[in-house]
Design a protein around this motif. Sequence first.
Motif, PDB file in Angstrom:
ATOM      1  N   GLN A  35       0.813  -1.223   0.000  1.00 57.53           N
ATOM      2  CA  GLN A  35       0.000   0.000   0.000  1.00 57.53           C
ATOM      3  C   GLN A  35       0.847   1.275   0.000  1.00 57.53           C
ATOM      4  O   GLN A  35       1.718   1.411  -0.833  1.00 57.53           O
ATOM      5  CB  GLN A  35      -1.016  -0.043   1.152  1.00 57.53           C
ATOM      6  N   SER A  36       0.637   2.156   0.953  1.00 55.47           N
ATOM      7  CA  SER A  36       1.274   3.483   0.896  1.00 55.47           C
ATOM      8  C   SER A  36       2.784   3.461   1.036  1.00 55.47           C
ATOM      9  O   SER A  36       3.447   4.462   0.764  1.00 55.47           O
ATOM     10  CB  SER A  36       0.711   4.399   1.975  1.00 55.47           C
ATOM     11  N   SER A  74       4.584   2.024  -0.814  1.00 52.51           N
ATOM     12  CA  SER A  74       5.020   2.183  -2.209  1.00 52.51           C
ATOM     13  C   SER A  74       5.341   3.638  -2.540  1.00 52.51           C
ATOM     14  O   SER A  74       6.124   3.918  -3.451  1.00 52.51           O
ATOM     15  CB  SER A  74       3.949   1.665  -3.160  1.00 52.51           C
ATOM     16  N   CYS A 100       0.553   0.182  -5.268  1.00 57.52           N
ATOM     17  CA  CYS A 100       0.038  -0.038  -3.905  1.00 57.52           C
ATOM     18  C   CYS A 100      -0.246  -1.519  -3.651  1.00 57.52           C
ATOM     19  O   CYS A 100      -0.184  -1.990  -2.520  1.00 57.52           O
ATOM     20  CB  CYS A 100      -1.253   0.751  -3.680  1.00 57.52           C
ATOM     21  N   GLY A 130       1.434   1.820   5.915  1.00 56.74           N
ATOM     22  CA  GLY A 130       0.486   1.539   4.846  1.00 56.74           C
ATOM     23  C   GLY A 130      -0.762   0.899   5.423  1.00 56.74           C
ATOM     24  O   GLY A 130      -0.683   0.247   6.474  1.00 56.74           O
TER      25      GLY A 130
END
Lengths: 305, 305, 305, 305
Positions: free
Chosen positions: A63-64, A66, A193, A258
């Motif tokens: 997810q975040s 990334s 993500c 994330g």
Amino acid sequence: MTEIAPLLSHINTQCQLLFGQGNVANYIPELAKIKPQQFAMAVLTVDGETYTTGDAKTRFSIQSISKVLTLSLALQRYGESLWQRVGKEPSGTAFNSLIQLEMENGVPRNPFINAGALAVCDALQSRVSAPLHHYLETVRQLSGNSKINFNKAVSRSEFKHRFRNAAMANLMKSFDNFDNDVDAVLSNYCKYCAIEMNVVELAKTFSFLANKGVSQTTKETFISRKQNSQLNSLLFTSGLYDAAGDFAYRIGMPGKSGVGGAILAVVPERYTVVVWSPELNQYGNSVAGLHALELFAKEMEIQLF
Amino acid sequence: MTEIAPLLSHINTQCQLLFGQGNVANYIPELAKIKPQQFAMAVLTVDGETYTTGDAKTRFSIQSISKVLTLSLALQRYGESLWQRVGKEPSGTAFNSLIQLEMENGVPRNPFINAGALAVCDALQSRVSAPLHHYLETVRQLSGNSKINFNKAVSRSEFKHRFRNAAMANLMKSFDNFDNDVDAVLSNYCKYCAIEMNVVELAKTFSFLANKGVSQTTKETFISRKQNSQLNSLLFTSGLYDAAGDFAYRIGMPGKSGVGGAILAVVPERYTVVVWSPELNQYGNSVAGLHALELFAKEMEIQLF
Amino acid sequence: MTEIAPLLSHINTQCQLLFGQGNVANYIPELAKIKPQQFAMAVLTVDGETYTTGDAKTRFSIQSISKVLTLSLALQRYGESLWQRVGKEPSGTAFNSLIQLEMENGVPRNPFINAGALAVCDALQSRVSAPLHHYLETVRQLSGNSKINFNKAVSRSEFKHRFRNAAMANLMKSFDNFDNDVDAVLSNYCKYCAIEMNVVELAKTFSFLANKGVSQTTKETFISRKQNSQLNSLLFTSGLYDAAGDFAYRIGMPGKSGVGGAILAVVPERYTVVVWSPELNQYGNSVAGLHALELFAKEMEIQLF
Amino acid sequence: MTEIAPLLSHINTQCQLLFGQGNVANYIPELAKIKPQQFAMAVLTVDGETYTTGDAKTRFSIQSISKVLTLSLALQRYGESLWQRVGKEPSGTAFNSLIQLEMENGVPRNPFINAGALAVCDALQSRVSAPLHHYLETVRQLSGNSKINFNKAVSRSEFKHRFRNAAMANLMKSFDNFDNDVDAVLSNYCKYCAIEMNVVELAKTFSFLANKGVSQTTKETFISRKQNSQLNSLLFTSGLYDAAGDFAYRIGMPGKSGVGGAILAVVPERYTVVVWSPELNQYGNSVAGLHALELFAKEMEIQLF
């Protein structure tokens, strides 16, 4: 100094006591399917030692997290000029808010809130011919696993529920701060993500952060020493959405979380730490993950300041 | 390693080239009277060496840097419970905005924006019988100069133009987050801000920040090791108003600025750095001061991350 | 009572003195091409008399005045249930702001700001099989001119620069307050805005507003007496964006403006007034148009309250 | 036409069915003491007839309805120049919000939100030597009862809990939009709000609104015909806080509500209507009062538009 192996084991035991205190991400159906009560942690030392505890082979959506890689790749290509597109300041608002974006004329506060990450993805897309391919190749090299890929069901589900992000991208486009087709960028963003790794692979991927910009996997400079230091500063001030200050206060390391439940934390010139547990608190950060890092910082007596 | 003495001399020369690029604070008449083109810098090593350049004996208004001491004194008395009164997050807005304060029910984002500093002063006033006396005594001990005092004309001028701060205090009072009489707290707040020191005295006063909480002047623990680390984290994420992220990115140290033109910066376990030059940029931070710290960080190769 | 014909002539002369005080809409290239110094006005009495002055045969983009018709058509189909999709309150913010929309969970404040008009278009699209065809047919009947059409270059230009509106529609979609495909609705929305009429045709189209809901052209009830009264109330409180209060104060009639330079105003049971002049003030309302209505209200001694 | 007397009787019966659906104002202890289930209504025709139902002799706190009188008195003295101090636009936000006030540099949106009323009180105080005395004398003349006074316990309680209003006044002072001492103005403001009248006295006091500016009690022009029309326009767009649009839509008259439970409504050149019932809805408007006015408008077929 505390021994790492028994400490991780202790942390694992302690963190399991927190199971049930958070909720898995439910804003897209695919992520909501995850089994909640899972925990894994990996510590990679700059000397190359790896320590793990828990479900260390289970892969999860990064997810975040990334966003840290997207930013690094964009910094490689744009250098300082990237900051014409996105700010460096903590946002003080939720990760998906449009309010600040409108008030500040379409320039996102920082590259870790969604709007900022989208602007960075758009910038990357303008300078890389096959951005998804390049992104995956980079992840595979940094992680040392050529099989790393994104989860198609997750990326499809994220794209299907992309409207909030599409609103941000369109708003930036109205301010001339978004160059490519909105859906083309969003499609790649959702795939970045949805990349799946386990805690060890994730630690390896971001090992350059603790290692002056040099990947411990490839042994090559991924970003310059100075950029690396600056990137860590940004993670320190803005890496955990509107809980960044509390993370800095309690844990005191550069970090990035994330909604898949992972948190990446950096002890410069010592450790890359990754912890993963899917249940999140109200700020979208892993409940057990935060506790694990707090215990780790305390027992290892990590005080960067 | 670079020698400090010649470096400071070089920085002084470089910074004088920036004279004329900013404006002195003009929100109160007394501060607007200051002679703009002045510069001083002091570096205090944890080994007790002091290096200076420029007008190092000239005293100036410490203004918002006083907030660091107010917070320290309140933390001594309240510990973690202080955070019920004020948050730990970067604000993302101007230092004197009421918007966030209203939206977040009268709890200021952090102790370095005005509302937060006022809440902390109010807390301190509730637990210290003669807060002004105690504050001055503390400053005198930490700075090693028993003659340190506040400038009466400045504090009077600030009190006369207190309305924005009075609005904040009253708003907090409407949310039951302000206990004492508004004007009584504001009167002391204006005096803390109007304290005058030179760069060396200011560095000595805050020497505990680089020294694990132990004052280099008194040799006594001023705040605990852990509190000191946490305080530095807060300074890193929120010490420079809504330019905190840029300061973290460019300079990468915990820091605190004041509209009197001073900036305090901390290199943990190495240096306490104070720079002063009255001309400010649009964010209220000293133009020459920022440049001086950037040069210092670069030449001394200070990269905390 | 003042004679209407000479009054209009006088108003025309007076308004030409204001030429040059505003700017034509420039947010899309096609609208920016318009010749600025034009003026026309039409007064249609409920007895069927028509008075005009100026370029009364020149057609112009009705722009946001189309929102009144969209709302009427939606009210015909949804009645009170339409207000689950959109509010009835003045917005207090600019017509294209997303801030309030986010803070109020995707429910636009009223049907005359862009977000509200888009929600209403979306609602209409859900219940009318060929909405564009139906819209044009309605305009043709109400105006009494079967040749009324939209300007393709303008609608294309608006669609090409649709990003701000696309941001709003996507934000509403993220809150489940937008059912159809964003671009499909925007495409029609841009065409409704690009419809071209002259001042007489526009007055005829909206003659029902002054006539208890009965079109003076078709002699048929277009919306019910009560709905018509309610619609006028909404126009009074929200018809001129964030200048609605000033319009109510100075002119005191229900009204609606468009960035094409037209303003529609209603004197219940007496007149439908349309004035058009392309130069706009900072709020997007016609400079000469506002002055014309103020003179008309004063000389005709129109005081609804 | 419906007969008024039996209609009021019917409305009374209907409104009693709503008892229990709202809550009395509780932001100050004194107001919270009121007996909730009370209802009264008065209709004063421009011909001088008075009709009442319910507890028509019970006096109550007029609260924010006092703002209409403050504004009238200030308009008498300042005319159009008053609008340099306060706007004419609906606020779109809660009556006691500081957000808009800060964003719009200390100029309140309109004279009926608290900040606006405070600015108007301040303006009045600058031009009237004994403002409280003058205010009371005016109320006594307009109401025809020389014994009208404010409730000391209520005004004292309001002053004691003045912090939100003090925040607004101080914020305006910081923008140079407040001339007198904050507490001096607030003290009078609290007394104006604490004035007690019954529904008939309140209708008489504001009879000029329906009567072209001429008081039906004194037979004298209180404000000019034009000012009166403008004042009614402002009441229409902004009289009921952020429920003004809904009131305009459902009831369609200029109106003003107070948290004491009264609502004043105007049918120009026909009726002054006052209804009172202490239980309020979430917007601070009387539940039974709104219903009573809706029934009255419907049965009397009042459609200003």
